[in-house]
Design a protein around this motif. Structure first.
Motif, PDB file in Angstrom:
ATOM      1  N   SER A 173      -9.808   0.652  11.752  1.00  0.00           N
ATOM      2  CA  SER A 173      -9.390   1.990  11.407  1.00  0.00           C
ATOM      3  C   SER A 173     -10.554   2.953  11.466  1.00  0.00           C
ATOM      4  N   TYR A 189      -7.881   0.363   2.258  1.00  0.00           N
ATOM      5  CA  TYR A 189      -6.967  -0.229   3.227  1.00  0.00           C
ATOM      6  C   TYR A 189      -7.610  -0.281   4.601  1.00  0.00           C
ATOM      7  N   THR A 240       0.818  -1.214   0.000  1.00  0.00           N
ATOM      8  CA  THR A 240       0.000   0.000   0.000  1.00  0.00           C
ATOM      9  C   THR A 240       0.850   1.262   0.000  1.00  0.00           C
ATOM     10  N   PRO A 300      -6.263  -1.453   8.077  1.00  0.00           N
ATOM     11  CA  PRO A 300      -5.223  -2.056   8.902  1.00  0.00           C
ATOM     12  C   PRO A 300      -5.831  -2.691  10.135  1.00  0.00           C
TER      13      PRO A 300
END
Lengths: 304, 248, 368
Positions: free
Chosen positions: A90, A84, A54, A86
């Motif tokens: 998030s 994305y 990423t 994580p």
């Protein structure tokens, strides 16, 4: 065109005055629309790998491309088009569900309405709570919200780093159902997980351990590559049975596996004798991804 | 022969206002058992464990752990149990040896015993080479095994394990469970919670909590028969799906 | 633009939904002003004084009346004998005593001289000095008045004028200092924490993997605190004018403008700190220990710079608050205009630009 391409990626970290090899010469490809699983325990290098793909960190050597864009030189393009998520959800804990979603939509230059169709199935389950602060949601709901936020801009590639860790079993299953439905939208999905049983839900998987790729193929192929006969044995006193198996020279490998112990034997007779002695149930079973992982781990240790 | 009970719980309740974290739960644990305590997040597992460890006062009900009452003698309980959780067990910036010495000291071992234990632990875990390594540099699996050994360094009657094998690789997970088997064979009672349903199979008996109540309590074999399920995973999913309370 | 606005809105939410942040932002300035303005003062008032007056005549009564009338002293005891006062000192009941001699009036009239003894509790030497000075001044005054009735040639008297602050109000010193402190605290500390918090929560990762330009993140993080600092400045000024009776001698717009300049300086410092750490605790430590405390010491607010050894005097030039403190005193208390302080202002502007450039350059587009 290949969706995600990694070639000879190596990454080392300095930890407590010694060098740790987080990723050791990793190479693989992911095809568009694939649900690709990166399976491995803590320390395997999954998070490091995802961060390199990423464009969040730079590899020490090797090449990586997402949607044809280089992670080093063309990172701005990548950051516009990937989603994305994580680990550790998030989300902004003190913003509400709707505020979170709106925030992520806006910073990706879109709106909730524009791509709502994509996340409808998922968001509908938490929509009743749209004014609740994200910090007050249950683990499963946080997961759904985080996924919605990662999808709201219709990314071409979705990176999910351990999205099911620490979440209860029911939510885990629901999450994977959501991922399967997303596949129909043509989004390439890379998921990392330490749970071996989730491997079978992917199109293809990469097994990782301590920075090394142990195997990469479809789940079925990996199972096929298991070239030993696998026995399962069960008795009343499982512990004594295990010790006995360990002490038997004809037994190659024996390890607990839930209800049964799994055994790989050089000589079946030795095993059958033992089974008699313990009045144990003995049968042949098909290997599970976890059996394959264990076998591959051992090969790795032997060759090291 | 009556089996000795090391944990007795009767109608144990913990409420916060109108909310019943645990609702009159009742169960016993026998000496030397490996007792699996399962439930989704938010079902009340952690609350129950904290009460049994003497860390939290119940609202009502009764419970004794290792013969001590949770209301009146929580400190005695703490002295007689071992505890290990995934989130915390060792000091990351102390070495292996220092951790062993520290916890042995806390648990009241004499100097001589501490020296003996240190040597034997290091050798059993094959950590002699790493005795002066900071714990934070150890791979997770080694940490877990070390943490478990330290939790039972004072030979407690019962050891409480709170999700001890999260995220660990399959081989290390099994090595960990072999250590649990071994401790159980020696007579230590193991009270363990876990998210891995295959580990539920290793337990002698399993209880499953849903919405603050115990919805199932039996051996894995019997539970599977009772719910007509192939694996413990299926049993758990059947029960957890009925849950009205959202997970934490 | 939309990105920027939604980010600012998010930052506002963070600020208003966190009680701790609100306390630091609003509570602290008010608390500081109140403490410094009212409670802490190195003036001494209502000191307990005892007077030994064996003669009890016209002169002693006149002198004692003077002492009583002053706001510095509160006469606790009239004693006739010397020994009694030692007990009172020991018990801490009095801080100073004035011993008048026997037959004070008579001695004065016949010999034109007299001796008065002032005894002070010097276990706190500063207070003792101040009190003895006050006492001497009162006695001197009285003596001068007496002398007016007699003829005494060639007496040199000095006349004191305290410019800008004739009443010697402590607040005049403290308010500019507190303004500098509060702005530093709010802007530097809060900005650095706000940015580092994203990193600590793992949100920075998510923000980086998005089309957001770094400059938008920086602006959106700092502008809320800029506005809040403005609110703080205005409330401090209001408090000083109305509660502490400290007038603003110079131009108000100039004062606010220069305060905003200093705010931007502090914000840049906050930015710089946030780029060197990923931990909120460390950011807080650096802001407080590494910046706030030295600023407190070296800005001239608490301790005069002129009294410091050369290396520290040189070092204090690098402290932005020193220049701001000077500027505030000049504008607020002396009523000066930009022409008088252009040098200090330029230095402050230079520092600000430098810090901004460095911190923006250091901003990481990847995870370190």
């Amino acid at each position: 065109m290949i969706a995600v391409q990694a070639q000879n990626i190596t990454k080392k970290f300095l930890q407590n005055k010694s060098e740790v090899i987080a990723l050791n010469d990793i190479s693989f490809d992911v095809n568009p629309g694939e649900l690709f699983g990166v399976i491995g325990p803590d320390g395997a290098g999954k998070t490091t790998l995802f961060r390199i793909l990423t464009s969040l960190i730079l590899a020490d050597s090797g090449l990586a491309k997402v949607d044809g864009f280089d992670v080093v030189t063309q990172y701005k393009d990548i950051r516009k088009r990937v989603g994305y998520m994580p680990g550790r959800f998030s989300l902004y804990q003190d913003l509400t569900v709707e505020e979170n979603l709106n925030f992520f939509a806006t910073i990706f230059n879109t709106s909730i309405a524009e791509n709502y169709e994509l996340i409808k199935d998922i968001y509908e389950q938490i929509a009743p709570f749209k004014d609740r602060r994200a910090g007050q949601l249950s683990g499963g709901m946080k997961q759904k919200l985080a996924l919605s936020c990662a999808l709201i801009h219709r990314p071409s590639v979705l990176f999910l780093d351990e999205p099911t860790t620490g979440v209860d079993a029911v939510s885990r299953k629901e999450f994977w159902d959501m991922l399967k439905r997303l596949k129909t939208q043509g989004i390439t999905i890379l998921v990392s997980t330490p749970y071996m049983d989730e491997a079978s839900l992917c199109d293809r998987i990469a097994l990782m351990q301590k920075g090394k790729l142990l195997g990469i193929d479809t789940p079925d192929e990996i199972l096929n590559q298991f070239d030993n006969k696998l026995w399962a044995i069960k008795a009343t006193d499982m512990y004594s049975l295990l010790l006995a198996l360990r002490n038997d020279p004809t037994i190659n490998h024996a390890y607990p596996f839930g209800e049964y112990h799994h055994v790989i034997a050089n000589d079946e007779n030795g095993l059958k004798l033992l089974a008699n002695k313990f009045n144990a149930e003995l049968k042949i079973v098909q290997p599970d991804i976890e059996d394959c992982f264990i076998a591959l781990m051992q090969d790795e240790t032997l060759s090291a | 022969m009556e089996r000795e009970k090391v944990i007795e719980v009767k109608e144990l309740t913990k409420k916060y206002g109108d909310f019943y974290a645990t609702n009159a739960i009742t169960f016993d644990v026998y000496k030397g058992e490996i007792f699996g305590f399962l439930g989704a997040n938010g079902a009340g597992k952690t609350t129950a464990m904290r009460m049994l460890c003497g860390l939290s006062k119940p609202s009502s009900g009764q419970a004794t752990v290792a013969g001590f009452d949770v209301f009146h003698n929580p400190d005695d309980i703490k002295r007689n149990i071992g505890y290990m959780s995934q989130k915390f067990s060792l000091y990351e910036d102390l070495t292996v040896k220092e951790n062993i010495r520290f916890y042995s000291g806390i648990y009241g071992l004499s100097s001589k015993q501490i020296i003996e234990k240190t040597t034997s632990l290091l050798s059993k875990l094959h950590l002699e080479e790493e005795k002066n390594t900071l714990v934070k540099s150890l791979p997770l699996g080694w940490k877990q095994k070390l943490a478990f050994s330290i939790a039972i360094v004072h030979n407690p009657a019962i050891v409480f394990l709170d999700e001890p094998t999260g995220g660990v690789d399959p081989i290390t997970r099994r090595e960990f469970w072999e250590m649990i088997y071994e401790a159980s064979a020696r007579g230590t009672t193991i009270f363990v919670t876990t998210h891995y349903m295959d580990e539920a199979e290793y337990c002698n008996r399993v209880s499953i909590m849903v919405d603050g109540c115990i919805e199932a309590l039996d051996t894995p074999i019997n539970l599977k028969k009772q719910f007509n399920a192939k694996t413990m995973d299926d049993v758990f999913l059947m029960l957890a799906r009925k849950a009205k309370r959202q997970a934490d | 633009m939309k990105q920027f606005l939604v980010f600012v809105r998010k930052e506002w939410s963070h600020i208003w939904r966190d009680p701790k942040t609100l306390f630091i932002l609003f509570g602290m300035p008010i608390v500081q002003i109140t403490i410094f303005g009212f409670a802490l003062t190195n003036e001494v008032k209502n000191a307990q004084i005892a007077i030994v007056d064996p003669s009890k005549d016209v002169s002693t009564t006149a002198l004692i009346n003077r002492i009583e009338a002053s706001r510095y002293f509160e006469v606790k005891d009239y004693v006739t004998s010397y020994n009694e006062i030692e007990e009172k000192f020991k018990e801490g009941k009095i801080k100073i005593a004035i011993v008048l001699p026997q037959d004070f009036n008579a001695t004065l009239a016949h010999t034109n001289t007299a001796q008065i003894q002032i005894i002070a509790d010097a276990s706190d030497p500063n207070t003792a000095t101040v009190l003895t000075n006050y006492a001497s001044a009162i006695i001197q005054d009285w003596q001068t008045d007496l002398n007016k009735k007699k003829k005494l040639p060639y007496t040199i008297t000095s006349e004191l004028r305290m410019l800008y602050n004739p009443e010697l109000k402590g607040a005049f010193n403290f308010v500019p200092g507190v303004m500098a402190m509060v702005l530093m605290l709010v802007s530097t500390l809060m900005t650095s924490i706000a940015i580092v918090r994203e990193k600590e929560l793992g949100m920075m990762e998510v923000l980086l993997v998005s089309p957001l330009k770094p400059i938008i993140i920086i602006l959106a993080k700092t502008i809320p605190y800029l506005l809040l600092s403005l609110v703080n400045i205005i409330s401090i000024l209001l408090l000083s004018v109305f509660a502490l009776e400290l007038p603003i001698a110079g131009s108000l717009p100039l004062l606010i403008g220069l305060s905003l300049l200093f705010t931007i300086t502090s914000l840049s410092l906050g930015l710089l700190i946030s780029s060197v750490t990923n931990s909120q605790q460390v950011a807080m430590l650096i802001s407080l220990m590494g910046l706030f405390l030295p600023t407190l010491m070296l800005s001239g607010f608490m301790f005069p710079i002129e009294n410091m050894p050369l290396p520290l005097r040189i070092l204090s030039n690098a402290v932005p608050a020193k220049w701001y403190y000077f500027i505030v005193k000049a504008v607020m208390i002396k009523g000066l205009g930009l022409k008088a302080i252009w040098k200090e202002t330029s230095i402050l502007i230079g520092m600000t630009v430098f810090l901004l450039v460095v911190s923006i350059k250091k901003y990481n587009v990847r995870l370190s």
